[in-house]
Structures are given as C-alpha cells and as structure tokens.
Design a protein around this motif. Structure first.
Motif, PDB file in Angstrom:
ATOM      1  N   CYS A 131     -69.861 -49.537   9.747  1.00 27.75           N
ATOM      2  CA  CYS A 131     -71.025 -50.018  10.347  1.00 27.75           C
ATOM      3  C   CYS A 131     -71.512 -48.908  10.894  1.00 27.75           C
ATOM      4  CB  CYS A 131     -70.070 -51.325  11.524  1.00 27.75           C
ATOM      5  SG  CYS A 131     -68.431 -50.110  12.244  1.00 27.75           S
ATOM      6  N   PHE A 132     -72.276 -49.684  12.093  1.00 29.93           N
ATOM      7  CA  PHE A 132     -72.847 -48.690  13.364  1.00 29.93           C
ATOM      8  C   PHE A 132     -72.914 -50.024  14.848  1.00 29.93           C
ATOM      9  CE2 PHE A 132     -77.269 -49.226  12.831  1.00 29.93           C
ATOM     10  CZ  PHE A 132     -77.136 -49.693  11.505  1.00 29.93           C
ATOM     11  N   GLY A 133     -72.862 -48.797  15.606  1.00 31.55           N
ATOM     12  CA  GLY A 133     -72.891 -50.077  17.128  1.00 31.55           C
ATOM     13  C   GLY A 133     -74.140 -50.871  17.122  1.00 31.55           C
ATOM     14  N   GLU A 134     -75.156 -50.528  16.481  1.00 32.02           N
ATOM     15  CA  GLU A 134     -76.569 -51.332  16.893  1.00 32.02           C
ATOM     16  C   GLU A 134     -77.195 -51.604  15.964  1.00 32.02           C
ATOM     17  OE1 GLU A 134     -76.834 -47.551  16.456  1.00 32.02           O
ATOM     18  OE2 GLU A 134     -77.625 -46.141  17.855  1.00 32.02           O
ATOM     19  N   SER A 135     -76.039 -52.406  14.944  1.00 32.96           N
ATOM     20  CA  SER A 135     -76.581 -52.894  13.870  1.00 32.96           C
ATOM     21  C   SER A 135     -75.683 -54.130  14.376  1.00 32.96           C
ATOM     22  CB  SER A 135     -75.963 -52.360  12.205  1.00 32.96           C
ATOM     23  OG  SER A 135     -76.283 -53.503  11.874  1.00 32.96           O
ATOM     24  N   GLU A 180     -60.373 -51.174  10.650  1.00 32.00           N
ATOM     25  CA  GLU A 180     -60.765 -50.064  11.681  1.00 32.00           C
ATOM     26  C   GLU A 180     -62.580 -49.899  11.051  1.00 32.00           C
ATOM     27  OE1 GLU A 180     -58.335 -47.031  10.919  1.00 32.00           O
ATOM     28  OE2 GLU A 180     -59.455 -46.396   9.041  1.00 32.00           O
ATOM     29  N   PRO A 181     -63.166 -49.658  11.684  1.00 32.82           N
ATOM     30  CA  PRO A 181     -64.826 -49.021  11.513  1.00 32.82           C
ATOM     31  C   PRO A 181     -65.094 -47.848  10.986  1.00 32.82           C
ATOM     32  CG  PRO A 181     -64.149 -48.547  14.456  1.00 32.82           C
ATOM     33  CD  PRO A 181     -62.963 -49.527  13.564  1.00 32.82           C
ATOM     34  N   VAL A 182     -66.153 -47.894   9.987  1.00 29.09           N
ATOM     35  CA  VAL A 182     -66.048 -46.554   9.528  1.00 29.09           C
ATOM     36  C   VAL A 182     -68.185 -46.051   9.509  1.00 29.09           C
ATOM     37  CG1 VAL A 182     -66.146 -45.037   7.713  1.00 29.09           C
ATOM     38  CG2 VAL A 182     -64.720 -46.533   7.718  1.00 29.09           C
ATOM     39  N   LYS A 183     -67.716 -45.058  10.604  1.00 30.12           N
ATOM     40  CA  LYS A 183     -69.275 -44.800  10.719  1.00 30.12           C
ATOM     41  C   LYS A 183     -70.402 -44.777   9.933  1.00 30.12           C
ATOM     42  CE  LYS A 183     -72.675 -43.267  14.819  1.00 30.12           C
ATOM     43  NZ  LYS A 183     -72.959 -42.205  15.122  1.00 30.12           N
ATOM     44  N   VAL A 184     -71.860 -45.459   9.890  1.00 26.57           N
ATOM     45  CA  VAL A 184     -72.658 -45.392   8.992  1.00 26.57           C
ATOM     46  C   VAL A 184     -73.516 -44.648   9.813  1.00 26.57           C
ATOM     47  CG1 VAL A 184     -74.783 -45.885   7.541  1.00 26.57           C
ATOM     48  CG2 VAL A 184     -72.369 -47.377   7.565  1.00 26.57           C
ATOM     49  N   ASP A 185     -74.117 -43.583   9.019  1.00 30.92           N
ATOM     50  CA  ASP A 185     -75.142 -43.122  10.122  1.00 30.92           C
ATOM     51  C   ASP A 185     -76.289 -43.032   9.735  1.00 30.92           C
ATOM     52  OD1 ASP A 185     -76.590 -40.745  12.112  1.00 30.92           O
ATOM     53  OD2 ASP A 185     -76.045 -38.911  10.411  1.00 30.92           O
ATOM     54  N   PHE A 186     -76.942 -44.394  10.115  1.00 32.36           N
ATOM     55  CA  PHE A 186     -77.733 -45.026   9.828  1.00 32.36           C
ATOM     56  C   PHE A 186     -79.343 -44.264   9.848  1.00 32.36           C
ATOM     57  CE2 PHE A 186     -81.608 -47.888  11.734  1.00 32.36           C
ATOM     58  CZ  PHE A 186     -81.925 -48.600   9.844  1.00 32.36           C
ATOM     59  N   PHE A 187     -79.075 -44.112  11.626  1.00 30.81           N
ATOM     60  CA  PHE A 187     -80.261 -43.444  12.132  1.00 30.81           C
ATOM     61  C   PHE A 187     -80.639 -41.831  11.048  1.00 30.81           C
ATOM     62  CE2 PHE A 187     -79.753 -46.447  14.643  1.00 30.81           C
ATOM     63  CZ  PHE A 187     -80.398 -47.217  15.342  1.00 30.81           C
ATOM     64  N   GLY A 188     -79.825 -41.111  10.898  1.00 30.86           N
ATOM     65  CA  GLY A 188     -79.423 -40.104   9.546  1.00 30.86           C
ATOM     66  C   GLY A 188     -79.955 -40.499   8.719  1.00 30.86           C
ATOM     67  N   GLY A 189     -79.887 -41.629   8.504  1.00 33.17           N
ATOM     68  CA  GLY A 189     -80.539 -41.774   6.907  1.00 33.17           C
ATOM     69  C   GLY A 189     -79.833 -42.098   6.199  1.00 33.17           C
ATOM     70  N   GLU A 190     -78.110 -42.286   6.340  1.00 33.05           N
ATOM     71  CA  GLU A 190     -77.851 -42.336   5.304  1.00 33.05           C
ATOM     72  C   GLU A 190     -77.532 -43.931   4.738  1.00 33.05           C
ATOM     73  OE1 GLU A 190     -73.252 -42.274   7.117  1.00 33.05           O
ATOM     74  OE2 GLU A 190     -72.700 -42.438   4.716  1.00 33.05           O
ATOM     75  N   THR A 191     -78.073 -45.029   4.701  1.00 35.00           N
ATOM     76  CA  THR A 191     -78.128 -46.001   4.297  1.00 35.00           C
ATOM     77  C   THR A 191     -79.266 -45.695   3.291  1.00 35.00           C
ATOM     78  OG1 THR A 191     -79.378 -46.893   5.985  1.00 35.00           O
ATOM     79  CG2 THR A 191     -77.168 -47.525   5.820  1.00 35.00           C
ATOM     80  N   ARG A 192     -79.828 -45.424   3.224  1.00 35.84           N
ATOM     81  CA  ARG A 192     -80.946 -44.782   1.865  1.00 35.84           C
ATOM     82  C   ARG A 192     -80.270 -43.924   1.068  1.00 35.84           C
ATOM     83  NH1 ARG A 192     -83.128 -45.870   7.258  1.00 35.84           N
ATOM     84  NH2 ARG A 192     -83.381 -43.796   7.820  1.00 35.84           N
ATOM     85  N   LEU A 243     -67.339 -52.512  20.224  1.00 36.39           N
ATOM     86  CA  LEU A 243     -66.814 -52.594  18.986  1.00 36.39           C
ATOM     87  C   LEU A 243     -66.894 -52.202  17.969  1.00 36.39           C
ATOM     88  CD1 LEU A 243     -64.456 -55.186  17.707  1.00 36.39           C
ATOM     89  CD2 LEU A 243     -66.871 -56.111  17.294  1.00 36.39           C
ATOM     90  N   MET A 244     -67.597 -50.863  17.998  1.00 37.79           N
ATOM     91  CA  MET A 244     -68.105 -50.114  17.301  1.00 37.79           C
ATOM     92  C   MET A 244     -68.973 -48.737  16.979  1.00 37.79           C
ATOM     93  SD  MET A 244     -70.385 -53.074  14.263  1.00 37.79           S
ATOM     94  CE  MET A 244     -71.835 -53.401  15.884  1.00 37.79           C
ATOM     95  N   PRO A 245     -68.398 -48.269  16.340  1.00 34.56           N
ATOM     96  CA  PRO A 245     -69.265 -46.083  16.951  1.00 34.56           C
ATOM     97  C   PRO A 245     -70.414 -46.154  16.607  1.00 34.56           C
ATOM     98  CG  PRO A 245     -68.079 -46.761  14.775  1.00 34.56           C
ATOM     99  CD  PRO A 245     -68.022 -48.087  15.099  1.00 34.56           C
ATOM    100  N   GLY A 246     -71.055 -45.843  17.755  1.00 35.18           N
ATOM    101  CA  GLY A 246     -72.671 -45.447  17.646  1.00 35.18           C
ATOM    102  C   GLY A 246     -73.184 -46.242  18.804  1.00 35.18           C
ATOM    103  N   SER A 247     -73.882 -45.967  19.574  1.00 36.65           N
ATOM    104  CA  SER A 247     -75.299 -46.735  20.421  1.00 36.65           C
ATOM    105  C   SER A 247     -76.502 -45.398  20.453  1.00 36.65           C
ATOM    106  CB  SER A 247     -73.924 -47.017  21.360  1.00 36.65           C
ATOM    107  OG  SER A 247     -74.277 -45.942  22.878  1.00 36.65           O
ATOM    108  N   PRO A 248     -77.143 -46.044  21.477  1.00 38.24           N
ATOM    109  CA  PRO A 248     -78.484 -45.490  21.290  1.00 38.24           C
ATOM    110  C   PRO A 248     -78.278 -43.998  22.481  1.00 38.24           C
ATOM    111  CG  PRO A 248     -79.076 -47.774  21.452  1.00 38.24           C
ATOM    112  CD  PRO A 248     -77.448 -47.774  21.791  1.00 38.24           C
ATOM    113  N   ALA A 249     -77.115 -44.162  23.632  1.00 32.90           N
ATOM    114  CA  ALA A 249     -76.510 -42.889  24.280  1.00 32.90           C
ATOM    115  C   ALA A 249     -76.412 -41.961  23.505  1.00 32.90           C
ATOM    116  CB  ALA A 249     -75.136 -43.439  24.873  1.00 32.90           C
ATOM    117  N   ASP A 250     -75.577 -42.159  22.254  1.00 32.33           N
ATOM    118  CA  ASP A 250     -75.704 -41.133  21.817  1.00 32.33           C
ATOM    119  C   ASP A 250     -76.371 -40.288  20.983  1.00 32.33           C
ATOM    120  OD1 ASP A 250     -73.280 -41.772  21.037  1.00 32.33           O
ATOM    121  OD2 ASP A 250     -73.119 -42.909  19.371  1.00 32.33           O
ATOM    122  N   ARG A 251     -77.969 -40.709  21.333  1.00 37.65           N
ATOM    123  CA  ARG A 251     -78.496 -40.095  20.539  1.00 37.65           C
ATOM    124  C   ARG A 251     -79.736 -39.624  22.134  1.00 37.65           C
ATOM    125  NH1 ARG A 251     -79.361 -44.529  17.534  1.00 37.65           N
ATOM    126  NH2 ARG A 251     -80.766 -45.460  18.736  1.00 37.65           N
TER     127      ARG A 251
END
Lengths: 212, 212
Positions: A7-11, A29-41, A203-211
């Motif tokens: 998952c990721f926080g923005e989703s 437990e959450p496992v961060k998906v790096d969506f904005f780095g293109g991981e899901t694609r 609740l989930m790892p990742g948010s716009p603040a990270d970027r």
C-alpha cells in the motif's frame, strides 16, 4: 503469520483495505509501494506482486488478494466483522462497495491524482471538469442516503463505510469539501470517532510530505 | 415467482446481469427502462426503483437488488452457478468483477455513450481520448491474462466473464476492436458458443434501431 498489505499513503483504494484491517484487530503490517517511483507499472511488480499493476495487495501466507473490495470481503471472512448482520445487509454492503468502485473512488482517485500530483501544465482540464461533474452526482447520492443514518448500512460500521470514505479524508483539494455535504460530513465524523481510527497518512507509509 | 430485471438493451451493465440470469436457467423477464427518455434520472424512478438512479435492478419478491456485481452474486446464490468452485476461485471471480467495474465497464460505458449517443457537437473529445487511453490499458491487462486460458477464472464460465464482456459485444464504435486483441477475441467466441448465449440487443428490450 502477520499479513502484509502492499500500500501507500496517498492511495484511497489502499486505505479502503488498511482501515478495516486496522479496526478488525487482525495482525497486519504495511509494505510501502513506491507508486510515484513507478513501482506498480514495473514488470517486476506485475510479475511478482500483481499483474493488474495495482495496489493494494494483501498477502496472507499463500493467499495473494487484490482489489480492495475483495480484501474487505476476506477481512470479513477472517474476523466476522464489517460484512453486515443478515444476508440482506450483506448484499446491501456489497452494493455500496460496488457503487463506490464504479461511481465514487474510481473518479475521485483520478481527479485527485491529476489535480495534485501532476504538473499544472499536464492537467487535462476538460477531464477533471468532467470527473468533478460525475463526482458531484455521486456525493449527492451518498449525502441523500445518509439522511437519518449514522452508517451506510445497518447500525454500525461496515465495508460500505470503509469503501465510500476511501478518498474523503485527504486534505489535497480535488473538488470535495465536507462543508458542502452536511450528511457526509457527519458520517465522516462517525468514522473518525471509531476506536483505533487513523488518517490514511498515519495508517500507511508515504505521503506528499515525503516528496516535498 | 418470475424475477424481473429492469434493464435496456444498450446497457452493458444490465447485460452483465441479464446474461447470467439467462444462462442460469432461473425464471426471469426483462422490464424495459426508458433510459434515453430520462427514466433513470426521474424522481419516480429514484423513489420507487433505485435511489442510485441506475439500471439494472433485479426484483425477486420482496428483494430489490442493484449493482450488476451484487445481482450476479445473488444469481450464484440461487442457482449455484458461475461463482467459482472453491473459496479461492470465488475470490478470484470477485476480483475480476471488481476490476471490471473499476477499470473496464465504467470507462467503456461512458466512452460508448459519448461517442455514439451524444450529438457530435456535444462530445468532449479530451474526455473520450482520456477514457480510451485508460481502456487500452485495461484491454492489455485482460488480453494478457487470457493467454492460455479459455475463461477468466477456472475451467468454465463465471461472473468474471459475464462482467468483463459487458460492453464488448456491441457494434457501435468506442475504440474497441476485437481484431486488436486476439486473446480477448478468442475468449468472446467462447462466451458466444455457450448454449443459450444471446447478444445484448436480443436479450433485452431496446436498441439504437428503436430510435433511428
């Protein structure tokens, strides 16, 4: 064994799975998906995690489950919670989960992404306008349904609530304002009052603040 | 008692319910919804048929069920058919039904409506282009999944097939060509070969020919 939620926080779609997981008391437990780095694609993600190229994905031992609505159903099977009290309520819960996927979250996710996470010169305004028109029709349906109700179905929280609220707690503007929809606002406060409730970014790892 | 399905021929979402009803052998009859005359958007329809303002709606005695995915689940409960053979298959069926609602039918229905049933000067080209981009990504996921498979899940037809095919038999152009997607084309032929299969315009009342 601890279940893992990719998952990721923005989703908001991931939140629809993470919130009932957290509130069910199941071990996860959450496992961060790096969506904005293109991981899901990426090919690696499609091959090893999800051929649909999407998050969330729930891994429970040998089971690998995708689509937030199916993950919710699985959480209900394991915990006995959030699925409705009778067969009729169970269908009513599923009805709102489908409606949300079809008419609310699908459009909200796309509008929010384009209006907040794409550069201003890449935002297709005709598309975001069209999506916002569809979304306003959906908010009106939900707001009317919630008149005289504390929860979407029955007398307590269900997957119907956790699905429909998926994108509605985020601060980034995409055309939804709680003050425009008083019944939705009241219902969201009911969800926020649940013991153990957390905001998606908590609740989930990742948010716009990270970027930033 | 004969079940009634409120539907109309042009609706792929209604077809997703009508096709498994027909193939299940359950007793049902269609009731035409005058979508193009504005019936689903009328107060009377919202009050007496479906507050979501949508078709299809299945009425079975006191039960009134909306959202094609829920109607499919109900048909499976009543007939024992099309829901998958094991709990894992049942989740896989539900996964594809959700995926279809989220990524395929929602976009296909909107694109097909705008490109065929709106006057040419009212078609928002930026929106239909965007929808077609999303749809091509969805066709690619489905086509890849069908390699080496005759059915979306397991060894026979399920609600996953009946959901994903919802808009794919229609002749009106909206950017989908079977010849571009050979695995999808082969799978659609498998569906067409099922005993009792009917085209949407033969299974439900109403077609563009009525308005010509």
């Amino acid at each position: 064994m601890t279940m893992k939620l990719y998952c990721f926080g923005e989703s908001g779609n991931a939140y629809k799975a993470a919130l009932p997981l957290e509130l069910s008391g199941l071990d996860w437990e959450p496992v961060k998906v790096d969506f904005f780095g293109g991981e899901t694609r990426s090919e690696a993600y499609r091959e090893s995690i999800n051929p649909m190229g999407e998050a969330p994905v729930l891994v429970d031992g040998d089971e690998r489950i995708t689509q937030s609505g199916v993950i919710q159903t699985y959480i209900t099977e394991k915990s006995g919670k959030f699925g409705g009290e009778t067969p009729r309520e169970a269908r009513e819960v599923l009805r709102w989960v489908f409606w949300d996927n079809h008419k609310l979250s699908s459009q909200a996710g796309a509008a929010r992404f384009m209006l907040n996470f794409l550069p201003a010169d890449k935002r297709p305004e005709a598309v975001t306008d069209w999506l916002q028109g569809r979304l306003n029709a959906a908010y009106a349906v939900l707001n009317a349904h919630l008149q005289g109700r504390d929860w979407v179905v029955g007398d307590g929280p269900t997957n119907a609530d956790f699905s429909c609220c998926g994108y509605l707690f985020y601060p980034e503007p995409f055309g939804f304002a709680r003050s425009d929809w008083p019944e939705i606002d009241r219902w969201l406060r009911n969800i926020q009052s649940l013991d153990g409730w957390k905001h998606p970014y908590d609740l989930m790892p990742g948010s716009p603040a990270d970027r930033a």
